[in-house]
Design a protein around this motif. Structure first.
Motif, short mmCIF file in Angstrom:
data_model
loop_
_atom_site.label_atom_id
_atom_site.label_comp_id
_atom_site.label_asym_id
_atom_site.label_seq_id
_atom_site.Cartn_x
_atom_site.Cartn_y
_atom_site.Cartn_z
N ASP A 224 0.83 -1.22 0.00
CA ASP A 224 0.00 0.00 0.00
C ASP A 224 0.86 1.27 0.00
O ASP A 224 0.54 2.24 -0.68
CB ASP A 224 -0.93 0.01 1.22
CG ASP A 224 -2.08 -0.97 1.07
OD1 ASP A 224 -2.32 -1.43 -0.07
OD2 ASP A 224 -2.74 -1.29 2.08
N ALA A 225 1.93 1.24 0.77
CA ALA A 225 2.81 2.40 0.83
C ALA A 225 3.54 2.61 -0.50
O ALA A 225 3.73 3.75 -0.95
CB ALA A 225 3.83 2.23 1.96
N MET A 226 3.90 1.52 -1.16
CA MET A 226 4.57 1.63 -2.45
C MET A 226 3.62 2.21 -3.49
O MET A 226 4.02 3.00 -4.36
CB MET A 226 5.09 0.27 -2.91
CG MET A 226 6.17 -0.30 -1.99
SD MET A 226 6.84 -1.87 -2.56
CE MET A 226 7.94 -1.32 -3.83
N ARG A 227 2.36 1.82 -3.41
CA ARG A 227 1.36 2.40 -4.32
C ARG A 227 1.30 3.92 -4.14
O ARG A 227 1.22 4.68 -5.11
CB ARG A 227 -0.01 1.80 -4.06
CG ARG A 227 -0.18 0.33 -4.45
CD ARG A 227 -1.63 -0.06 -4.30
NE ARG A 227 -1.87 -1.47 -4.57
CZ ARG A 227 -2.27 -2.35 -3.64
NH1 ARG A 227 -2.48 -1.94 -2.39
NH2 ARG A 227 -2.48 -3.61 -3.96
N GLU A 228 1.30 4.35 -2.88
CA GLU A 228 1.20 5.78 -2.60
C GLU A 228 2.43 6.54 -3.09
O GLU A 228 2.31 7.64 -3.63
CB GLU A 228 1.03 5.99 -1.09
CG GLU A 228 -0.34 5.62 -0.56
CD GLU A 228 -1.46 6.42 -1.23
OE1 GLU A 228 -1.32 7.65 -1.34
OE2 GLU A 228 -2.45 5.79 -1.66
N VAL A 229 3.59 5.92 -2.93
CA VAL A 229 4.82 6.58 -3.40
C VAL A 229 4.79 6.70 -4.92
O VAL A 229 5.14 7.74 -5.49
CB VAL A 229 6.07 5.82 -2.95
CG1 VAL A 229 7.33 6.42 -3.57
CG2 VAL A 229 6.18 5.82 -1.43
N ALA A 230 4.36 5.64 -5.60
CA ALA A 230 4.27 5.69 -7.06
C ALA A 230 3.31 6.79 -7.49
O ALA A 230 3.60 7.54 -8.46
CB ALA A 230 3.79 4.34 -7.59
N LYS A 231 2.20 6.93 -6.79
CA LYS A 231 1.24 7.99 -7.10
C LYS A 231 1.85 9.36 -6.89
O LYS A 231 1.72 10.26 -7.74
CB LYS A 231 0.00 7.82 -6.20
CG LYS A 231 -1.06 8.88 -6.41
CD LYS A 231 -2.24 8.66 -5.46
CE LYS A 231 -3.27 9.77 -5.59
NZ LYS A 231 -4.39 9.59 -4.63
#
Length: 235
Positions: A224-231
């Motif tokens: 979930d955190a990686m998704r947010e960083v990518a965003k």
């Protein structure tokens, strides 16, 4: 003739009393308002985090070409992706193994991330042997075979003895002897040493370490955190 020198009387006792009084007042205020200590500590941590983040951005910019285009490292995911994820990893690192599934899930669901692997063996002889084996397979058989070996080593819990490595090679229809011989080649060792030197320049001391474009992330990051960083990177 005699000269008269004016002197100003000092009052050390008064000065000491003033300091003692001031310190007592400060102490009393802190005891009555203890939250200010935590607020001050949080402010210091926030400032340190900001300074570290800026330093990391500078380090990424200074080493951009070697991170992104060294011509040696495995490039997967979507090679034409709009953002790039670089990972420094060690096969003996438990958090790297934990991150492996999250990274694979992110690449599969996003479909627009370029993924680069930097072999960074820092946890002893076994780590080095496994990195040499993976890089040797890449040198001899290309990136697709490397990825198969890489994925296998991420879940390999035994000792990387010649017998164990030969069994892994054989399982993929590869000749184990040539891979094992290639492990000590100048090309293999140069790639690993180059990654180590790059890690030192970027002040990387642990794995996994991720770089999302200009954002450096030290340590394990859940999906979930990686998704947010990518965003955030895309924005």
């Amino acid at each position: 003739p005699t000269r008269t020198v004016e002197t100003r009387a000092l009052d050390p006792a008064g000065t000491i009393i003033e300091k003692v009084t001031l310190h007592a007042e400060i102490r009393a205020y802190i005891l009555e308002n203890p939250d200010i200590v935590f607020e001050a500590a949080a402010k210091v941590r926030e400032r340190e985090a900001e300074e570290e983040s800026k330093r990391d951005i500078d380090l990424v910019k200074e080493n951009w070409d070697e991170l992104q285009y060294d011509g040696r490292s495995y490039v997967g995911g979507n090679p034409e992706g709009d953002i790039t994820l670089v990972e420094f990893l060690d096969y003996r690192c438990s958090y790297c193994r934990k991150a492996h599934e999250d990274v694979e899930a992110l690449l599969a669901e996003d479909g627009n991330i370029r993924f680069i692997i930097k072999e960074f063996p820092i946890l002893g002889d076994a780590s080095m042997i496994m990195a040499q084996f993976a890089v040797a397979a890449k040198k001899l058989h290309g990136p697709d075979v490397y990825k198969l070996i890489h994925d296998t080593l991420m879940f390999f819990s035994g000792e990387p003895t010649p017998k164990a490595l030969a069994e892994i090679a054989t399982a993929f229809g590869l000749e184990p002897t040539e891979i094992i011989e290639e492990m000590m080649s100048d090309a293999v060792m140069a790639e690993i040493e180059s990654n180590r030197a790059l890690g030192e320049k970027m002040q990387i001391s642990g794995t996994p370490t991720f770089i999302f474009d200009e954002t450096m992330l030290r340590g394990y990051l859940p999906l979930d955190a990686m998704r947010e960083v990518a965003k955030d990177v895309r924005e």
